[in-house]
Design a protein around this motif. Structure first.
Motif, PDB file in Angstrom:
ATOM      1  N   LEU A 164       1.501  -9.288   1.684  1.00  0.00           N
ATOM      2  CA  LEU A 164       1.631  -9.213   0.230  1.00  0.00           C
ATOM      3  C   LEU A 164       0.302  -9.509  -0.453  1.00  0.00           C
ATOM      4  O   LEU A 164      -0.100  -8.823  -1.400  1.00  0.00           O
ATOM      5  N   ILE A 165      -0.381 -10.533   0.029  1.00  0.00           N
ATOM      6  CA  ILE A 165      -1.677 -10.884  -0.550  1.00  0.00           C
ATOM      7  C   ILE A 165      -2.700  -9.792  -0.258  1.00  0.00           C
ATOM      8  O   ILE A 165      -3.485  -9.405  -1.140  1.00  0.00           O
ATOM      9  N   GLU A 166      -2.680  -9.273   0.954  1.00  0.00           N
ATOM     10  CA  GLU A 166      -3.615  -8.207   1.306  1.00  0.00           C
ATOM     11  C   GLU A 166      -3.408  -6.989   0.419  1.00  0.00           C
ATOM     12  O   GLU A 166      -4.374  -6.383  -0.079  1.00  0.00           O
ATOM     13  N   ALA A 167      -2.152  -6.613   0.188  1.00  0.00           N
ATOM     14  CA  ALA A 167      -1.858  -5.452  -0.655  1.00  0.00           C
ATOM     15  C   ALA A 167      -2.235  -5.717  -2.111  1.00  0.00           C
ATOM     16  O   ALA A 167      -2.665  -4.804  -2.824  1.00  0.00           O
ATOM     17  N   THR A 168      -2.076  -6.955  -2.564  1.00  0.00           N
ATOM     18  CA  THR A 168      -2.438  -7.308  -3.940  1.00  0.00           C
ATOM     19  C   THR A 168      -3.948  -7.224  -4.137  1.00  0.00           C
ATOM     20  O   THR A 168      -4.428  -6.753  -5.175  1.00  0.00           O
ATOM     21  N   ILE A 169      -4.696  -7.658  -3.132  1.00  0.00           N
ATOM     22  CA  ILE A 169      -6.160  -7.542  -3.188  1.00  0.00           C
ATOM     23  C   ILE A 169      -6.571  -6.081  -3.193  1.00  0.00           C
ATOM     24  O   ILE A 169      -7.456  -5.657  -3.947  1.00  0.00           O
ATOM     25  N   ALA A 170      -5.898  -5.279  -2.357  1.00  0.00           N
ATOM     26  CA  ALA A 170      -6.203  -3.846  -2.321  1.00  0.00           C
ATOM     27  C   ALA A 170      -5.916  -3.185  -3.662  1.00  0.00           C
ATOM     28  O   ALA A 170      -6.546  -2.180  -4.020  1.00  0.00           O
ATOM     29  N   ALA A 171      -4.979  -3.756  -4.432  1.00  0.00           N
ATOM     30  CA  ALA A 171      -4.632  -3.202  -5.743  1.00  0.00           C
ATOM     31  C   ALA A 171      -5.561  -3.684  -6.847  1.00  0.00           C
ATOM     32  O   ALA A 171      -5.386  -3.295  -8.006  1.00  0.00           O
ATOM     33  N   GLY A 172      -6.538  -4.549  -6.503  1.00  0.00           N
ATOM     34  CA  GLY A 172      -7.552  -4.916  -7.482  1.00  0.00           C
ATOM     35  C   GLY A 172      -7.702  -6.383  -7.793  1.00  0.00           C
ATOM     36  O   GLY A 172      -8.625  -6.764  -8.519  1.00  0.00           O
ATOM     37  N   ALA A 173      -6.836  -7.243  -7.278  1.00  0.00           N
ATOM     38  CA  ALA A 173      -6.949  -8.674  -7.558  1.00  0.00           C
ATOM     39  C   ALA A 173      -7.944  -9.332  -6.613  1.00  0.00           C
ATOM     40  O   ALA A 173      -8.236  -8.809  -5.530  1.00  0.00           O
TER      41      ALA A 173
END
Length: 499
Positions: free
Chosen positions: A349-358
């Motif tokens: 979840l964190i990895e995907a959130t970072i990939a989305a720009g965070a």
């Protein structure tokens, strides 16, 4: 007579546990193992069936190449040796959910053998030996209705749905795992968790335990220290990570109680009850001879080409354990920080959130803070809480742009979790955006100064810290939507004070 069960801490010094896990994984192929019926979940009962998976006379099975390939990839990821030649067998037993009255499986010649999976428990590495990975077909599903428990005892009728019958099923069997002591329940959970992550990284299954595409049978036995291993029981079809841990703990306590009273453990299957965490007796456990295995006469043996196996090995993705180590370095986290993310089930979840720009820090803040709190309160898995990584990244973007304060962002997140839309949509619909209009803020500041003349005089007299009370008054008037820093600057400006 009610038996008083010992506490878990009393069991561990007196008995050594030996555990083993048999994990069944429905493969994510388009069609079933030996026929062309679709495998999608949730269809109307008995609509994904044909003469082959119903076992009708004259129908002949044909092995699914995609399922064989997926099984080999699983074996390679678990460091197994891949058989150069193996074959299917008939496993005979008479259940209503077995339309042929036998299951096509593998017996003495499995596709993958002798591997291992490394896990970490409480900072300690544990290597779990893998005895075999073999391919078979799943059974149908029996629904017992009219009773209180959903089981056959007390039911008024039973219904059979054959949609699941014939879906490719991989069984991954560990070697016995001794020497784990008090950590046995945690080791069992850590193994199934890591195995699930490996299978997901391979893309061979959706590994949804709640839908039955990943099911675990938990074997447990106890013996006094230094003595021969005890008789094992097999707790069937445990369907959550938490329940795997609870099943081992519960069975250790139950078996200790039986042994303490001078009784003996019966080799049997047992049912795990989610609501209580207890197990109850199922049936005596069959041995291999009871199943009367013999080679499947309608299927040719499987002989994987070594060059094909080498190609599959070269194409394996980065394994989760190595992937996590790389992410930890990229995110600049300590071992303790990374362990917190693992414990929360938030890595992907964190990895995907970072990939989305965070940023990594922002992604961790939301998933390990507000969202983890909500998951714990509701008992939901973090991934099912109602917010997506993209939404969390969007929320943080609104904070970074000055359109939301952290407090307002938490309010917006409540409505995101409730399914009301994207953060931007909710912010606009509920008028939650930070008030940045200087004219509106100036009016609110002047109102606060007029309503609090004594505090205003203190600020004019040089007691700048007193401005905090005026800031609070403005924030109350604007429902927390004003930018506190801007408000403070306006107050000092209006009162001719220096900040």
């Amino acid at each position: 007579m009610t038996t008083t069960l010992p506490a878990y801490d009393e069991v561990v010094p007196r008995y050594e546990p030996v555990i083993g896990l048999e994990t069944h994984v429905e493969l994510g192929t388009n069609t079933k193992m030996f026929c062309g019926c679709p495998t999608d979940f949730g269809g109307a009962p008995n609509t994904r069936v044909c003469p082959v998976c119903l076992g009708l006379p004259g129908s002949l099975p044909v092995a699914n190449r995609a399922a064989v390939e997926a099984t080999i990839r699983i074996g390679l990821a678990l460091s197994c040796s891949i058989a150069q030649w193996c074959r299917f067998a008939r496993k005979n037993y008479y259940y209503p959910d077995m339309p042929k009255n036998f299951q096509i499986s593998q017996y003495d010649e499995p596709l993958c053998v002798d591997g291992y999976l490394d896990v970490e428990v409480n900072g300690e590495p544990v290597r779990i030996g893998i005895e075999r990975v073999h391919l078979e077909e799943d059974t149908g599903k029996t629904l017992h209705v009219g009773g209180a428990t959903g089981r056959i005892h007390g039911a008024t009728e039973s219904l059979v749905d054959y949609n699941r019958a014939g879906i490719p099923l991989v069984e991954i069997v560990t070697k016995p795992i001794p020497g784990t002591g008090a950590m046995a329940p945690e080791v069992a959970r850590a193994y199934v968790t890591e195995l699930r992550d490996v299978l997901r990284s391979l893309g061979v299954s959706d590994v949804r335990m709640e839908e039955g595409s990943l099911r675990c049978d938990v074997n447990t036995s106890l013996n006094p220290p230094g003595e021969q291993w005890g008789t094992r029981t097999e707790t069937k079809n445990v369907n959550s990570l938490r329940s795997v841990e609870r099943a081992v703990r519960s069975e250790m306590i139950r078996q200790a109680s039986v042994l303490d009273a001078g009784g003996r453990i019966v080799q049997e299957t047992r049912h795990f009850h989610e609501e209580t965490g207890d197990t109850t007796s199922g049936r005596s456990k069959e041995t291999a001879t009871d199943y009367r295995y013999f080679p499947e006469p309608d299927l040719v043996p499987i002989a994987p080409d070594p060059s094909w196996v080498a190609e599959l090995k070269a194409e394996l993705p980065e394994l989760p354990r190595l992937h996590r180590r790389r992410l930890q370095q990229e995110w600049g986290l300590s071992d303790l920080d990374m362990q917190s993310i693992l414990n929360a089930g938030a890595v992907e979840l964190i990895e995907a959130t970072i990939a989305a720009g965070a940023t990594p820090a922002a992604a961790r803040k939301w998933w390990l803070g507000e969202l983890s709190r909500r998951a714990n309160e509701t008992g939901a898995e973090l991934a099912d809480i109602g917010a997506t990584p993209g939404q969390v990244a969007e929320l943080q973007g609104l904070v970074d742009a000055g359109k939301l304060t952290d407090k307002l962002a938490r309010t917006v997140l409540e409505h995101v979790v409730a399914g009301e839309g994207s953060p931007a949509e909710i912010m606009a619909a509920r008028n939650l955006e930070v008030v940045s209009d200087t004219g509106a803020l100036t009016a609110a500041v002047d109102e606060a100064i007029a309503a609090n003349p004594a505090i205003a005089d203190k600020v004019r007299g040089g007691k700048v810290a007193a401005a905090g009370a005026l800031v609070g008054a403005v924030m109350k008037t604007t429902r927390g939507q004003a930018d506190a820093k801007t408000v403070r600057e306006l107050i000092l400006e209006r009162l001719g004070a220096q900040g």
